[in-house]
Design a protein around this motif. Structure first.
Motif, PDB file in Angstrom:
ATOM      1  N   ILE A  46      78.680   4.224  73.707  1.00  0.00           N
ATOM      2  CA  ILE A  46      78.390   5.655  73.819  1.00  0.00           C
ATOM      3  C   ILE A  46      78.004   5.927  75.267  1.00  0.00           C
ATOM      4  O   ILE A  46      77.296   5.130  75.875  1.00  0.00           O
ATOM      5  CB  ILE A  46      77.220   6.063  72.895  1.00  0.00           C
ATOM      6  CG1 ILE A  46      77.549   5.719  71.442  1.00  0.00           C
ATOM      7  CG2 ILE A  46      76.894   7.543  73.057  1.00  0.00           C
ATOM      8  CD1 ILE A  46      76.362   5.843  70.495  1.00  0.00           C
ATOM      9  N   ILE A  89      82.328   6.894  72.324  1.00  0.00           N
ATOM     10  CA  ILE A  89      81.859   8.251  72.061  1.00  0.00           C
ATOM     11  C   ILE A  89      81.265   8.819  73.346  1.00  0.00           C
ATOM     12  O   ILE A  89      80.398   8.199  73.950  1.00  0.00           O
ATOM     13  CB  ILE A  89      80.788   8.271  70.952  1.00  0.00           C
ATOM     14  CG1 ILE A  89      81.380   7.777  69.632  1.00  0.00           C
ATOM     15  CG2 ILE A  89      80.193   9.679  70.795  1.00  0.00           C
ATOM     16  CD1 ILE A  89      80.348   7.568  68.535  1.00  0.00           C
ATOM     17  N   GLY A  91      78.871  11.286  74.302  1.00  0.00           N
ATOM     18  CA  GLY A  91      77.825  12.029  73.614  1.00  0.00           C
ATOM     19  C   GLY A  91      77.534  13.372  74.244  1.00  0.00           C
ATOM     20  O   GLY A  91      77.462  13.496  75.468  1.00  0.00           O
TER      21      GLY A  91
END
Length: 118
Positions: A46, A89, A91
């Motif tokens: 992330i 990901i 974020g």
């Protein structure tokens, strides 16, 4: 096209922080998103940028539980003539789910209520 990922996760190692040449802060995390009793563990990278990165750097440490909402992205690169890629990901939102240390869960801190909008 709609690209949104929301996951509850726990940090498996401390955040890695770097600054870009343009001065933006980037925090990279390695997180587990499967339950403790799951037969197969799922780990994901992330990244958070700028203000959210500053907050992640300040409050996230190994073992901390959090919610992340963002978008699924792919990175590709070449090394030694071989092509590699990975999903991660990016974020946008960050919400803390536990106190810094699990043993302190009886005395939840106010920082658990911090939510970072994108």
């Amino acid at each position: 096209m709609f690209n949104s990922v929301t996951a509850a996760a726990y940090l498996v190692k401390d955040p890695e922080v770097r600054n870009t040449k343009s001065g933006s802060k980037v925090v990279n995390l390695r997180a587990g998103i499967s339950s403790a009793n799951a037969k197969t563990k799922c780990f994901v990278d992330i990244e958070f940028w700028d203000k959210t990165a500053e907050i992640a750097e300040k409050y996230l440490t190994k073992g901390r539980e959090f919610m992340v909402q963002g978008e699924l992205c792919m990175s590709s690169w070449e090394k030694d003539g071989k092509n590699f890629s990975k999903y991660f990901i990016r974020g946008k939102d960050l919400q803390f789910l536990s106190s810094k240390k699990k043993e302190d869960s009886a005395s939840e801190s106010q920082e658990d209520d911090i939510e970072v909008p994108f």
